[in-house]
Write a protein that holds these residues in place. Structure first.
Motif, PDB file in Angstrom:
ATOM      1  N   LEU A  97      87.701   9.597 -57.204  1.00 31.65           N
ATOM      2  CA  LEU A  97      86.420  10.004 -57.772  1.00 31.65           C
ATOM      3  C   LEU A  97      86.679  10.607 -59.152  1.00 31.65           C
ATOM      4  O   LEU A  97      87.579  11.436 -59.322  1.00 31.65           O
ATOM      5  CB  LEU A  97      85.745  11.029 -56.856  1.00 31.65           C
ATOM      6  CG  LEU A  97      84.554  11.812 -57.402  1.00 31.65           C
ATOM      7  CD1 LEU A  97      83.397  10.885 -57.733  1.00 31.65           C
ATOM      8  CD2 LEU A  97      84.113  12.881 -56.393  1.00 31.65           C
ATOM      9  N   TYR A  98      85.886  10.175 -60.136  1.00 32.66           N
ATOM     10  CA  TYR A  98      85.996  10.687 -61.501  1.00 32.66           C
ATOM     11  C   TYR A  98      84.683  11.365 -61.876  1.00 32.66           C
ATOM     12  O   TYR A  98      83.609  10.780 -61.691  1.00 32.66           O
ATOM     13  CB  TYR A  98      86.242   9.553 -62.500  1.00 32.66           C
ATOM     14  CG  TYR A  98      87.447   8.699 -62.214  1.00 32.66           C
ATOM     15  CD1 TYR A  98      88.679   8.955 -62.808  1.00 32.66           C
ATOM     16  CD2 TYR A  98      87.346   7.600 -61.352  1.00 32.66           C
ATOM     17  CE1 TYR A  98      89.778   8.153 -62.555  1.00 32.66           C
ATOM     18  CE2 TYR A  98      88.445   6.794 -61.089  1.00 32.66           C
ATOM     19  CZ  TYR A  98      89.659   7.077 -61.697  1.00 32.66           C
ATOM     20  OH  TYR A  98      90.746   6.282 -61.437  1.00 32.66           O
ATOM     21  N   PHE A  99      84.761  12.574 -62.427  1.00 29.11           N
ATOM     22  CA  PHE A  99      83.587  13.245 -62.960  1.00 29.11           C
ATOM     23  C   PHE A  99      83.601  13.139 -64.479  1.00 29.11           C
ATOM     24  O   PHE A  99      84.615  13.430 -65.125  1.00 29.11           O
ATOM     25  CB  PHE A  99      83.553  14.725 -62.567  1.00 29.11           C
ATOM     26  CG  PHE A  99      83.130  14.969 -61.154  1.00 29.11           C
ATOM     27  CD1 PHE A  99      81.866  14.566 -60.714  1.00 29.11           C
ATOM     28  CD2 PHE A  99      83.971  15.598 -60.253  1.00 29.11           C
ATOM     29  CE1 PHE A  99      81.470  14.783 -59.392  1.00 29.11           C
ATOM     30  CE2 PHE A  99      83.586  15.822 -58.950  1.00 29.11           C
ATOM     31  CZ  PHE A  99      82.323  15.417 -58.518  1.00 29.11           C
ATOM     32  N   GLY A 100      82.484  12.717 -65.045  1.00 28.38           N
ATOM     33  CA  GLY A 100      82.339  12.653 -66.491  1.00 28.38           C
ATOM     34  C   GLY A 100      81.021  13.271 -66.896  1.00 28.38           C
ATOM     35  O   GLY A 100      80.343  13.932 -66.104  1.00 28.38           O
ATOM     36  N   GLY A 101      80.629  13.059 -68.151  1.00 25.13           N
ATOM     37  CA  GLY A 101      79.391  13.624 -68.652  1.00 25.13           C
ATOM     38  C   GLY A 101      79.608  15.004 -69.253  1.00 25.13           C
ATOM     39  O   GLY A 101      80.646  15.647 -69.053  1.00 25.13           O
ATOM     40  N   GLY A 102      78.595  15.468 -69.968  1.00 25.56           N
ATOM     41  CA  GLY A 102      78.725  16.718 -70.717  1.00 25.56           C
ATOM     42  C   GLY A 102      78.983  17.947 -69.881  1.00 25.56           C
ATOM     43  O   GLY A 102      79.615  18.903 -70.348  1.00 25.56           O
ATOM     44  N   ASN A 103      78.502  17.966 -68.618  1.00 21.42           N
ATOM     45  CA  ASN A 103      78.694  19.146 -67.781  1.00 21.42           C
ATOM     46  C   ASN A 103      79.963  19.095 -66.946  1.00 21.42           C
ATOM     47  O   ASN A 103      80.235  20.036 -66.185  1.00 21.42           O
ATOM     48  CB  ASN A 103      77.475  19.364 -66.882  1.00 21.42           C
ATOM     49  CG  ASN A 103      76.308  19.949 -67.648  1.00 21.42           C
ATOM     50  OD1 ASN A 103      76.488  20.585 -68.693  1.00 21.42           O
ATOM     51  ND2 ASN A 103      75.093  19.739 -67.150  1.00 21.42           N
ATOM     52  N   ALA A 104      80.748  18.042 -67.083  1.00 25.06           N
ATOM     53  CA  ALA A 104      82.027  17.999 -66.350  1.00 25.06           C
ATOM     54  C   ALA A 104      82.936  19.141 -66.793  1.00 25.06           C
ATOM     55  O   ALA A 104      83.767  19.615 -66.014  1.00 25.06           O
ATOM     56  CB  ALA A 104      82.712  16.656 -66.567  1.00 25.06           C
ATOM     57  N   LYS A 105      82.759  19.607 -68.023  1.00 24.53           N
ATOM     58  CA  LYS A 105      83.584  20.723 -68.513  1.00 24.53           C
ATOM     59  C   LYS A 105      83.215  22.035 -67.833  1.00 24.53           C
ATOM     60  O   LYS A 105      83.939  23.034 -67.967  1.00 24.53           O
ATOM     61  CB  LYS A 105      83.447  20.864 -70.022  1.00 24.53           C
ATOM     62  CG  LYS A 105      82.059  21.155 -70.529  1.00 24.53           C
ATOM     63  CD  LYS A 105      82.056  21.263 -72.045  1.00 24.53           C
ATOM     64  CE  LYS A 105      80.659  21.543 -72.605  1.00 24.53           C
ATOM     65  NZ  LYS A 105      79.756  20.392 -72.451  1.00 24.53           N
ATOM     66  N   LYS A 106      82.107  22.068 -67.086  1.00 30.92           N
ATOM     67  CA  LYS A 106      81.679  23.281 -66.374  1.00 30.92           C
ATOM     68  C   LYS A 106      82.257  23.338 -64.959  1.00 30.92           C
ATOM     69  O   LYS A 106      82.002  24.290 -64.228  1.00 30.92           O
ATOM     70  CB  LYS A 106      80.153  23.313 -66.289  1.00 30.92           C
ATOM     71  CG  LYS A 106      79.440  23.164 -67.623  1.00 30.92           C
ATOM     72  CD  LYS A 106      79.549  24.399 -68.473  1.00 30.92           C
ATOM     73  CE  LYS A 106      78.810  24.231 -69.800  1.00 30.92           C
ATOM     74  NZ  LYS A 106      77.363  24.057 -69.657  1.00 30.92           N
ATOM     75  N   VAL A 107      83.023  22.322 -64.574  1.00 25.90           N
ATOM     76  CA  VAL A 107      83.614  22.295 -63.228  1.00 25.90           C
ATOM     77  C   VAL A 107      84.775  23.290 -63.179  1.00 25.90           C
ATOM     78  O   VAL A 107      85.731  23.184 -63.946  1.00 25.90           O
ATOM     79  CB  VAL A 107      84.101  20.881 -62.858  1.00 25.90           C
ATOM     80  CG1 VAL A 107      84.781  20.884 -61.494  1.00 25.90           C
ATOM     81  CG2 VAL A 107      82.929  19.896 -62.877  1.00 25.90           C
ATOM     82  N   THR A 108      84.691  24.250 -62.270  1.00 26.24           N
ATOM     83  CA  THR A 108      85.742  25.276 -62.126  1.00 26.24           C
ATOM     84  C   THR A 108      86.381  25.274 -60.745  1.00 26.24           C
ATOM     85  O   THR A 108      87.402  25.942 -60.556  1.00 26.24           O
ATOM     86  CB  THR A 108      85.153  26.674 -62.401  1.00 26.24           C
ATOM     87  OG1 THR A 108      84.064  26.918 -61.485  1.00 26.24           O
ATOM     88  CG2 THR A 108      84.637  26.787 -63.827  1.00 26.24           C
ATOM     89  N   LEU A 109      85.823  24.546 -59.789  1.00 23.05           N
ATOM     90  CA  LEU A 109      86.380  24.577 -58.438  1.00 23.05           C
ATOM     91  C   LEU A 109      87.693  23.807 -58.379  1.00 23.05           C
ATOM     92  O   LEU A 109      87.961  22.950 -59.232  1.00 23.05           O
ATOM     93  CB  LEU A 109      85.384  23.982 -57.444  1.00 23.05           C
ATOM     94  CG  LEU A 109      85.063  22.492 -57.569  1.00 23.05           C
ATOM     95  CD1 LEU A 109      85.585  21.722 -56.384  1.00 23.05           C
ATOM     96  CD2 LEU A 109      83.583  22.264 -57.766  1.00 23.05           C
TER      97      LEU A 109
END
Length: 238
Positions: A200-212
């Motif tokens: 699974l890949y997370f992208g988009g502008g809010n991917a930088k907000k992922v902290t878990l």
């Protein structure tokens, strides 16, 4: 940035928050700086075309256009545009109209999450791309081949909330980063149960907000992948 002397590909990444574009080479390398402007709201087709016409003026030469769009697209036309705030998009021939507006160069149109996925997937097994921005986009690949598009963003994930409502930018701003990451952790599990993806890949502008802490098979993709996938869009289809 230094060019190669060969006309490149204009890669266009349309989002509910930002409109981005750059000229890239056939391998996805940047031949220009990335240009970005805030997405107007509402953003009918002609407003969007005007914005890109202005952004590309200083760019080096390009002879093809690759467009990633946040909605359902088919055969060069937009079917839905949930995050652009206008019904004028339904049935709009964006590929043809972008081509006409930007020098007559041939244009190809694909969903924005799918274009990002073209740049990041390994080509092995079942791979899911999820973009986190104004809304939530998804793209599914099997052994590198793009699967039929799913509008997963509009399916319910919790009570009566859709993925868009549960993880979109409005939810992030309302609930805060900690609670939003807790929601994201739940969604990772739900998506694995649904698809048993290999990666699974997370992208988009809010991917930088992922902290878990992410599972080993979950990766944050580069924010430039939404543009770099434009090279693969042209290479994959000849």
């Amino acid at each position: 940035m230094a060019g190669t002397g060969k006309a490149g590909i204009l890669a266009v990444d349309i989002g509910g928050t930002g409109l981005k574009c750059a000229v890239i080479d056939d391998e996805g390398g940047m031949l220009s700086e990335r240009a970005r402007v805030e997405t107007p709201h509402p953003c009918p087709p002609q407003v969007l075309l005007d914005a890109f016409a202005g952004m590309v003026k200083p760019f080096p030469a390009f002879d093809r256009i690759a467009i990633g769009f946040p909605g359902v697209v088919r055969d060069g036309k937009v079917l839905t545009a949930p995050n652009l705030g206008t019904p004028d998009w339904a049935g709009f021939a964006l590929a043809d109209e972008m081509s006409k507006r930007l020098g007559g160069h041939p244009a190809r149109l694909i969903n924005d999450a799918e274009m990002q996925g073209l740049a990041v997937v390994s080509g092995k097994g079942l791979e899911l791309v999820v973009t986190l921005g104004t809304g939530v986009g998804t793209a599914l690949f099997r052994n590198g081949a793009l699967m039929p598009h799913m509008e997963l963003a509009h399916h319910p994930i919790h009570d009566d909330k859709t993925y868009d409502e549960y993880l979109g930018n409005a939810a992030l701003e309302e609930k805060g980063k900690k609670h939003w990451n807790e929601r994201l952790e739940k969604v990772i599990g739900v998506l694995y149960t649904l698809l048993h993806y290999d990666r699974l890949y997370f992208g988009g502008g809010n991917a930088k907000k992922v902290t878990l802490k992410l599972p080993e098979n979950v990766t944050i993709a580069s924010n430039d992948a939404g543009l770099k996938g434009g090279a693969e869009l042209w290479r994959a289809r000849g």
